[in-house]
Design a protein around this motif. Structure first.
Motif, PDB file in Angstrom:
ATOM      1  N   TYR A  29      46.263  38.456  31.677  1.00 51.49           N
ATOM      2  CA  TYR A  29      45.518  39.280  30.672  1.00 51.49           C
ATOM      3  C   TYR A  29      44.856  40.329  31.587  1.00 51.49           C
ATOM      4  N   ARG A  30      44.865  41.697  31.040  1.00 52.79           N
ATOM      5  CA  ARG A  30      44.323  42.601  31.794  1.00 52.79           C
ATOM      6  C   ARG A  30      42.926  43.033  31.050  1.00 52.79           C
ATOM      7  N   GLY A  31      41.711  42.644  31.921  1.00 54.04           N
ATOM      8  CA  GLY A  31      40.528  43.105  31.477  1.00 54.04           C
ATOM      9  C   GLY A  31      39.834  44.189  32.217  1.00 54.04           C
ATOM     10  N   GLN A  32      38.539  44.316  32.228  1.00 57.13           N
ATOM     11  CA  GLN A  32      37.936  45.534  32.819  1.00 57.13           C
ATOM     12  C   GLN A  32      36.631  45.199  33.622  1.00 57.13           C
ATOM     13  N   GLU A  33      36.608  45.599  34.712  1.00 58.66           N
ATOM     14  CA  GLU A  33      35.256  45.648  35.376  1.00 58.66           C
ATOM     15  C   GLU A  33      34.359  46.918  35.089  1.00 58.66           C
ATOM     16  N   LEU A  34      33.282  46.540  34.581  1.00 59.01           N
ATOM     17  CA  LEU A  34      32.583  47.837  34.094  1.00 59.01           C
ATOM     18  C   LEU A  34      31.546  48.274  35.153  1.00 59.01           C
ATOM     19  N   SER A  35      31.104  49.403  35.084  1.00 53.01           N
ATOM     20  CA  SER A  35      30.096  50.074  35.732  1.00 53.01           C
ATOM     21  C   SER A  35      28.620  49.160  35.996  1.00 53.01           C
ATOM     22  N   ASN A  36      28.420  48.356  34.986  1.00 55.22           N
ATOM     23  CA  ASN A  36      27.252  47.662  34.985  1.00 55.22           C
ATOM     24  C   ASN A  36      27.487  46.278  35.661  1.00 55.22           C
ATOM     25  N   ALA A  39      32.338  42.080  34.527  1.00 51.96           N
ATOM     26  CA  ALA A  39      33.553  42.255  34.157  1.00 51.96           C
ATOM     27  C   ALA A  39      33.948  41.310  32.843  1.00 51.96           C
ATOM     28  N   GLN A  40      34.823  42.027  32.142  1.00 53.49           N
ATOM     29  CA  GLN A  40      34.961  41.417  30.619  1.00 53.49           C
ATOM     30  C   GLN A  40      36.321  41.216  30.192  1.00 53.49           C
ATOM     31  N   ASN A  70      46.840  43.201  27.120  1.00 50.80           N
ATOM     32  CA  ASN A  70      45.623  43.758  26.984  1.00 50.80           C
ATOM     33  C   ASN A  70      44.427  42.920  26.517  1.00 50.80           C
ATOM     34  N   ALA A  71      43.331  42.768  27.429  1.00 48.58           N
ATOM     35  CA  ALA A  71      42.115  42.156  26.867  1.00 48.58           C
ATOM     36  C   ALA A  71      41.040  43.198  26.956  1.00 48.58           C
ATOM     37  N   ASP A  98      36.362  35.568  24.540  1.00 46.10           N
ATOM     38  CA  ASP A  98      36.085  36.372  25.419  1.00 46.10           C
ATOM     39  C   ASP A  98      35.354  35.778  26.664  1.00 46.10           C
ATOM     40  N   VAL A  99      35.593  36.553  27.849  1.00 44.87           N
ATOM     41  CA  VAL A  99      34.894  35.783  28.981  1.00 44.87           C
ATOM     42  C   VAL A  99      34.197  37.036  29.722  1.00 44.87           C
ATOM     43  N   TYR A 100      32.792  36.849  29.977  1.00 47.81           N
ATOM     44  CA  TYR A 100      31.908  37.730  30.845  1.00 47.81           C
ATOM     45  C   TYR A 100      31.680  37.164  32.112  1.00 47.81           C
TER      46      TYR A 100
END
Length: 540
Positions: A29-36, A39-40, A70-71, A98-100
Motif C-alpha cells: 500500500y502506497r500512503g503519504q508522509e505529510l508535511s505535518n 504519515a497516513q 494506492n492508500a 486507515d492508519v496514522y
C-alpha cells in the motif's frame, strides 16, 4: 470559515506529501508522509469484500494483490439502515481501515509505538464516525502512538440473525469485523512502527458497547488482541437471542420476495443491493407499539456473546486489563422526541427501546425522573417531558452501565478510571441539548479531526475554537497518556489535575477551568443501583 481553514491546512499538508509504501504480504500500500510529520494510509483492505456468497458471513482474509495499491483515499462506508437509496460514499464492499503514524516509523525503528484502535459508533445502524483523522492524537502524543480507524458492517449486513443465518452463515459479523481488525493489527501493525504487544482499544457509543462486548467475548477469554480499553458512553441496548431475532430475518425474507425460495438465505444473498437496501428499514420489536431508535445489534449466540452484558460483568467474566469508562452530562437529549406529551406516550417510547420494560419498572422510573415534570423548564420546540425522559434514557442506556462496569473492575482489583464530561457550550445549553452524547470526541481528537455522518453527531460546538479550546489539550493529554502507559496520568497535560482511579464512586469531572475529582451524587447512585438491578430483566 473554520471548516475552510481546516481544509486549507489539510490541502497544504497533502501538497507537500511524500509517498511511502508498506508491504503487508497480501498487498503493498502506497500512503503519504505529510508535511505535518504524520504519515497516513487510507483505505487499506483488511478483509475480503463481504458480497455475494460472503454476505451474512464472517469476514474472510483479503485476496492477494500483485500491484501496489494506492492508500490515499478513504474506503467506502458500510451501508446504513433506513436510508434509501444507499448514501453516496457507502457500499457493501466496505471493510477498510486507515492508519496514522509518525512519519518515518517502521518495523525497523528502535522502539515500536503504542497502538490505538478506535471503534466508531452509530447504534450498530451506521458508521457514525468513519473518517476521524488521527493526526491530532498522534501529534498530542508527541509523535509516540499509531492510530487505527476502520469501518465495520452494521444493520442487517452486520447483525442479521436467525436459524438460517446460524446454519448457512454467521451471526454478529459486525463484531467479528472488529476482531478481524485486531487480528490484522497483530499481523501487520509493525510495518507502520506500531507495537502489537501494546494495543489500546477505544470506542464511542456503539463503539463503546463493542469495547464491553469484546472485553467479555467468549466469556472473558483473553486472546491477547488488546491490552487496555477506553469506552466512551458505553451503550447497553436491548439484546436479543438468536431465536428472538428471527422475526427480523423472516420479515426481510418476506419483504424481498424470498418467502417461497427453498433456500431463503441463498435468496437473500442473491438479492441486488438496491432491492435489499430499500427493505432495510427499522420495524418495531415484537410486542411493542412503535419503532425503536435502533433495531439491529449484537445477539446472544452462546459463543462470541454468551449472555447479557450486565450478567457477564456481574459474574466477573471479562478480560482484566486497565480500562476507562465514562459519559457526558446529558446523554439522552440527542435521542428523545421533543413532542412526548403524556406518561402513556413516554412509556410507549421507552418500551420501544426496551420491550421487557414492565409497568412496575416504569412506576419506579416515573418516581425517579418524571414526577418533577411540572417543575421542569421547557426548551424551544419541546414539551416538559423531554428533559426528564432524556435523563432517564441517558442513565438507563449509558451512565449507569458505565458506573456498574467501573464497580466490576474495582471489585476485580483492576485499575480503572471513570469520567463525567461536562464541558458546556453556550448555544447547546440554551437549546436544551446541553453536554450531548459523544460531544467529547471533539476534545479527544480535536474538533477539526472529527467526521460525522449521523444525526447523533453535529458540527463541533463553536466554543471548542474559543472559550472551550483549553479543554482539548487536557483531554488529549489524558487519552494519549492512557494509550502510551495504560494510565491517564503519566503523560497528562501540564497543570491538569490527577485523575484518580475509581474508588468509593470517585470519578473525574471534566469542564473547562473546573476539572476536578467528584463523587457520584447520592441521588444518581440510588437511581443507578436500581437500574443496574433490573438490567438483566431489561435484556441489557
Amino acid at each position: 470559515m473554520l471548516g475552510y481553514l481546516a481544509l486549507l491546512t489539510a490541502f497544504s499538508a497533502l501538497a507537500c506529501a511524500r509517498d511511502v509504501i508498506v508491504n503487508l504480504g497480501y498487498a503493498q500500500y502506497r500512503g503519504q508522509e505529510l508535511s505535518n510529520g504524520v504519515a497516513q494510509w487510507l483505505g487499506i483492505r483488511y478483509a475480503a469484500p463481504p458480497v455475494g456468497p460472503l454476505r451474512f458471513s464472517a469476514p474472510q482474509d483479503p485476496e492477494d494483490e500483485t500491484e501496489i495499491q494506492n492508500a490515499t483515499q478513504h474506503g467506502s462506508m458500510c451501508i446504513r439502515t433506513s436510508r434509501y437509496p444507499a448514501p453516496e460514499g457507502s457500499a457493501e464492499d466496505c471493510l477498510f481501515l486507515d492508519v496514522y503514524a509518525p512519519a518515518g516509523a517502521t518495523g525497523a525503528s528502535p522502539r515500536l509505538l503504542p497502538v490505538y484502535v478506535f471503534i466508531q459508533g452509530g447504534g450498530f445502524s451506521s458508521n457514525g464516525n468513519p473518517y476521524n483523522n488521527g493526526t491530532g492524537l498522534v501529534q498530542a502524543s508527541d509523535m509516540n502512538i499509531v492510530v487505527v480507524n476502520f469501518n465495520y458492517r452494521v444493520g442487517p449486513y452486520g447483525f442479521l440473525a436467525g436459524s438460517e443465518i446460524v446454519q448457512g452463515g454467521s451471526v454478529n459479523n459486525g463484531l467479528k469485523d472488529q476482531i478481524k481488525v485486531l487480528e490484522w493489527v497483530q499481523s501487520h501493525i509493525k510495518e507502520f512502527g506500531g507495537d502489537p504487544d501494546h494495543v489500546v482499544l477505544g470506542g464511542d457509543s456503539a463503539g463503546g458497547a463493542s469495547v464491553t462486548l469484546l472485553l467479555s467475548a467468549y466469556g472473558g477469554r483473553d486472546d491477547g488482541l488488546f491490552h487496555a480499553a477506553a469506552a466512551e458512553s458505553q451503550s447497553f441496548a436491548n439484546m436479543l437471542t438468536v431465536d428472538e431475532a428471527q422475526y427480523a430475518y423472516d420479515n426481510l425474507v418476506n419483504r424481498t420476495g424470498c418467502t417461497g425460495a427453498g433456500d431463503t438465505l441463498g435468496c437473500l444473498r442473491d438479492v441486488d443491493i438496491d432491492t435489499l437496501q430499500r427493505e432495510n428499514i427499522v420495524t418495531p420489536f415484537p410486542g411493542t407499539q412503535r419503532r425503536p431508535l435502533y433495531m439491529y445489534g449484537p445477539v446472544i449466540d452462546d459463543n462470541l456473546v454468551p449472555d447479557y452484558t450486565y450478567r457477564m460483568f456481574q459474574q466477573g467474566r471479562f478480560i482484566k486489563v486497565p480500562v476507562i469508562f465514562g459519559d457526558v452530562t446529558n446523554e439522552g437529549t440527542k435521542f428523545v422526541p421533543e413532542n412526548l406529551s403524556s406518561l402513556s406516550a413516554v412509556q410507549v417510547w421507552l418500551q420501544a427501546q426496551w420491550p421487557a420494560l414492565t409497568s412496575e419498572h416504569f412506576s419506579r422510573i416515573n418516581e425517579y425522573y418524571l414526577q418533577v415534570v411540572n417543575s421542569t423548564q421547557p426548551y424551544p420546540n419541546s414539551t416538559r417531558y423531554w428533559r426528564p425522559v432524556s435523563d432517564a434514557y441517558g442513565e438507563i442506556r449509558y451512565v449507569c452501565p458505565g458506573i456498574a462496569l467501573s464497580g466490576a473492575y474495582a471489585d476485580a482489583n483492576v485499575s480503572n478510571w471513570n469520567y463525567r464530561y461536562a464541558v458546556q457550550d453556550p448555544d447547546d445549553e440554551a437549546s436544551g441539548l446541553g453536554v450531548y452524547h459523544v460531544v467529547e470526541l471533539n476534545a479527544i481528537w480535536g474538533p477539526e479531526n472529527v467526521y460525522w455522518t449521523d444525526t447523533v453527531g453535529t458540527e463541533p460546538p463553536a466554543s471548542y475554537y474559543t472559550s472551550n479550546a483549553d479543554i482539548i489539550p487536557i483531554m488529549q493529554g489524558y487519552w494519549t497518556s492512557f494509550i502510551r502507559s495504560y494510565d491517564p496520568n503519566t503523560y497528562r497535560y501540564q497543570g491538569s489535575p490527577r485523575w484518580e482511579e475509581w474508588s468509593e464512586d470517585e470519578r473525574i469531572f471534566i469542564r473547562t477551568g473546573e476539572t476536578r475529582m467528584e463523587s457520584v451524587p447520592g441521588n444518581q447512585k440510588e437511581r443507578c443501583e436500581y437500574l443496574t438491578s433490573i438490567g438483566v430483566e431489561l435484556r441489557q
